[in-house]
Design an enzyme around this catalytic site. Sequence first.
Site, PDB file in Angstrom:
ATOM      1  N   HIS A  17      -1.022  -1.309  -4.356  1.00  0.00           N
ATOM      2  CA  HIS A  17      -2.290  -0.926  -3.728  1.00  0.00           C
ATOM      3  C   HIS A  17      -2.322   0.597  -3.554  1.00  0.00           C
ATOM      4  O   HIS A  17      -1.443   1.183  -2.919  1.00  0.00           O
ATOM      5  CB  HIS A  17      -2.416  -1.624  -2.376  1.00  0.00           C
ATOM      6  CG  HIS A  17      -3.754  -1.465  -1.724  1.00  0.00           C
ATOM      7  ND1 HIS A  17      -4.832  -2.255  -2.036  1.00  0.00           N
ATOM      8  CD2 HIS A  17      -4.189  -0.603  -0.768  1.00  0.00           C
ATOM      9  CE1 HIS A  17      -5.876  -1.892  -1.302  1.00  0.00           C
ATOM     10  NE2 HIS A  17      -5.514  -0.885  -0.530  1.00  0.00           N
TER      11      HIS A  17
ATOM     12  N   MET B   7     -11.968   4.677  -1.265  1.00  0.00           N
ATOM     13  CA  MET B   7     -12.678   4.945  -0.005  1.00  0.00           C
ATOM     14  C   MET B   7     -13.330   6.307  -0.166  1.00  0.00           C
ATOM     15  O   MET B   7     -12.958   7.297   0.470  1.00  0.00           O
ATOM     16  CB  MET B   7     -11.680   4.914   1.162  1.00  0.00           C
ATOM     17  CG  MET B   7     -11.290   3.494   1.538  1.00  0.00           C
ATOM     18  SD  MET B   7      -9.758   3.445   2.494  1.00  0.00           S
ATOM     19  CE  MET B   7      -8.586   3.519   1.166  1.00  0.00           C
TER      20      MET B   7
ATOM     21  N   MET C 140      -8.806   8.369  -0.741  1.00  0.00           N
ATOM     22  CA  MET C 140      -9.699   8.763   0.368  1.00  0.00           C
ATOM     23  C   MET C 140     -10.206  10.170   0.142  1.00  0.00           C
ATOM     24  O   MET C 140      -9.435  11.049  -0.249  1.00  0.00           O
ATOM     25  CB  MET C 140      -8.924   8.723   1.686  1.00  0.00           C
ATOM     26  CG  MET C 140      -8.279   7.384   1.972  1.00  0.00           C
ATOM     27  SD  MET C 140      -7.361   7.486   3.513  1.00  0.00           S
ATOM     28  CE  MET C 140      -6.737   5.814   3.640  1.00  0.00           C
TER      29      MET C 140
ATOM     30  N   ASP D 240      -6.871  -6.243   3.986  1.00  0.00           N
ATOM     31  CA  ASP D 240      -6.269  -4.913   3.977  1.00  0.00           C
ATOM     32  C   ASP D 240      -6.346  -4.286   5.365  1.00  0.00           C
ATOM     33  O   ASP D 240      -7.431  -3.984   5.868  1.00  0.00           O
ATOM     34  CB  ASP D 240      -7.012  -4.045   2.943  1.00  0.00           C
ATOM     35  CG  ASP D 240      -6.415  -2.649   2.817  1.00  0.00           C
ATOM     36  OD1 ASP D 240      -5.345  -2.400   3.394  1.00  0.00           O
ATOM     37  OD2 ASP D 240      -7.036  -1.818   2.121  1.00  0.00           O
TER      38      ASP D 240
ATOM     39  N   MET E 150     -11.736  -5.424   4.919  1.00  0.00           N
ATOM     40  CA  MET E 150     -10.992  -4.468   5.734  1.00  0.00           C
ATOM     41  C   MET E 150     -10.734  -5.101   7.100  1.00  0.00           C
ATOM     42  O   MET E 150     -11.671  -5.501   7.796  1.00  0.00           O
ATOM     43  CB  MET E 150     -11.811  -3.179   5.945  1.00  0.00           C
ATOM     44  CG  MET E 150     -11.849  -2.212   4.783  1.00  0.00           C
ATOM     45  SD  MET E 150     -10.276  -1.657   4.064  1.00  0.00           S
ATOM     46  CE  MET E 150      -9.288  -1.218   5.479  1.00  0.00           C
TER      47      MET E 150
ATOM     48  N   SER F 136       0.840  -1.204   0.000  1.00  0.00           N
ATOM     49  CA  SER F 136       0.000   0.000   0.000  1.00  0.00           C
ATOM     50  C   SER F 136       0.873   1.251   0.000  1.00  0.00           C
ATOM     51  O   SER F 136       1.617   1.510   0.952  1.00  0.00           O
ATOM     52  CB  SER F 136      -0.907   0.005   1.225  1.00  0.00           C
ATOM     53  OG  SER F 136      -1.449   1.296   1.380  1.00  0.00           O
TER      54      SER F 136
ATOM     55  N   ASP G 185      -4.564   3.739  -2.251  1.00  0.00           N
ATOM     56  CA  ASP G 185      -5.705   4.111  -1.406  1.00  0.00           C
ATOM     57  C   ASP G 185      -6.172   5.517  -1.727  1.00  0.00           C
ATOM     58  O   ASP G 185      -5.425   6.480  -1.528  1.00  0.00           O
ATOM     59  CB  ASP G 185      -5.288   4.045   0.067  1.00  0.00           C
ATOM     60  CG  ASP G 185      -5.096   2.613   0.536  1.00  0.00           C
ATOM     61  OD1 ASP G 185      -6.050   1.832   0.428  1.00  0.00           O
ATOM     62  OD2 ASP G 185      -3.985   2.283   0.995  1.00  0.00           O
TER      63      ASP G 185
ATOM     64  N   HIS H 293      -8.097   1.199  -4.444  1.00  0.00           N
ATOM     65  CA  HIS H 293      -9.082   1.018  -3.372  1.00  0.00           C
ATOM     66  C   HIS H 293      -9.758   2.361  -3.135  1.00  0.00           C
ATOM     67  O   HIS H 293      -9.167   3.278  -2.574  1.00  0.00           O
ATOM     68  CB  HIS H 293      -8.323   0.520  -2.127  1.00  0.00           C
ATOM     69  CG  HIS H 293      -9.169   0.344  -0.914  1.00  0.00           C
ATOM     70  ND1 HIS H 293      -8.633   0.150   0.336  1.00  0.00           N
ATOM     71  CD2 HIS H 293     -10.512   0.316  -0.743  1.00  0.00           C
ATOM     72  CE1 HIS H 293      -9.610   0.027   1.217  1.00  0.00           C
ATOM     73  NE2 HIS H 293     -10.761   0.129   0.595  1.00  0.00           N
TER      74      HIS H 293
HETATM   75  C1  DX5 Z   1      -6.467   1.815   5.268  1.00  0.00           C
HETATM   76  C2  DX5 Z   1      -5.981   1.465   3.879  1.00  0.00           C
HETATM   77  C3  DX5 Z   1      -4.933   0.428   3.873  1.00  0.00           C
HETATM   78  C4  DX5 Z   1      -3.666   0.837   4.611  1.00  0.00           C
HETATM   79  C5  DX5 Z   1      -2.892  -0.385   4.965  1.00  0.00           C
HETATM   80  O1  DX5 Z   1      -7.545   2.641   5.182  1.00  0.00           O
HETATM   81  O2  DX5 Z   1      -7.055   0.990   3.092  1.00  0.00           O
HETATM   82  O3  DX5 Z   1      -4.633   0.025   2.553  1.00  0.00           O
HETATM   83  O4  DX5 Z   1      -2.858   1.692   3.854  1.00  0.00           O
HETATM   84  O5  DX5 Z   1      -1.787   0.009   5.727  1.00  0.00           O
HETATM   85  P1  DX5 Z   1      -1.224  -0.914   6.898  1.00  0.00           P
HETATM   86  O6  DX5 Z   1      -0.733  -2.166   6.236  1.00  0.00           O
HETATM   87  O7  DX5 Z   1      -0.142  -0.090   7.487  1.00  0.00           O
HETATM   88  O8  DX5 Z   1      -2.354  -1.171   7.843  1.00  0.00           O
HETATM   89 ZN    ZN Z   2      -6.527  -0.029   1.129  1.00  0.00          ZN
END
Ligand code: DX5
Ligand code: ZN
Length: 221
Positions: free
Chosen positions: A32, A67, A36, A174, A136, A7, A34, A65
């Site tokens: 990956h 969010m 947000m 994740d 999650m 990630s 993320d 991903h």
């Molecule tokens: C959290 C993200 C994850 C996060 C994982 O909201 O969706 O992908 O970056 O990071 P670690 O492995 O540090 O929990």
């Molecule tokens: Zn994620």
Amino acid sequence: MNCLSPSLLSADFARLAEQIALIDEAGAQYVHIDVMDGVFVPSISIGLPVIKAIRPLTERIFDVHLMITEPERYIDAFVEAGADLLTVHAEACTHLDRTIRKIKEKGILAGVAVNPATPVGVLEYILEEVDMVLVMSVNPGFGGQRLIPYTIGKIYDIKNLLEKRGLKTDIEIDGGVTLENVDQAMDAGANIIVAGSAVFAGDIKANVEGFLTRLKRREKA
Ligand code: DX5
Ligand code: ZN
């Protein structure tokens, strides 16, 4: 196949190109990413321009991903930016079926994500339509949190549902995955492993190699 999806949220954004090269060279199969929006989750991370900018740097699978609320509004844009696999949250979609169909129509892979407290039942009818279920294992919004133990049981439940239907859909875990708990996640049925802080803290290449050794060992077992 078991795959590692580091990630980027935990990467050093000032040295993103270098760090992507490291995970690529070390053999991580996915990247990956993320996204947000500050509404569906408390944080705001990175979005379309960054994905576009890093797309030419690697041929690895861009595992995006989302969010964000109403992700259906941005499917075309994320496909254009270079997503290979686009995952939306069941909790963020009023018309989950329509959203998943729209992703598939664009010719890329579609995933559905569920927050820790969301019951598995929400997946019942959509299961046959998706390429991946993202479980999650922390509350989304931040990297570096601890895995919530009951989410492992949830992976067993989803694996059972899939097996009953004769489906081989990927399960991604994740959040809070480390070398200490990755075997538990794979025992439960996860085969795509997201790791952020456990990859990007310290020696990135060695961390990726450490995970890949575990993943391969499991493949043979
Ligand atoms: C959290 C993200 C994850 C996060 C994982 O909201 O969706 O992908 O970056 O990071 P670690 O492995 O540090 O929990
Ligand atoms: Zn994620």
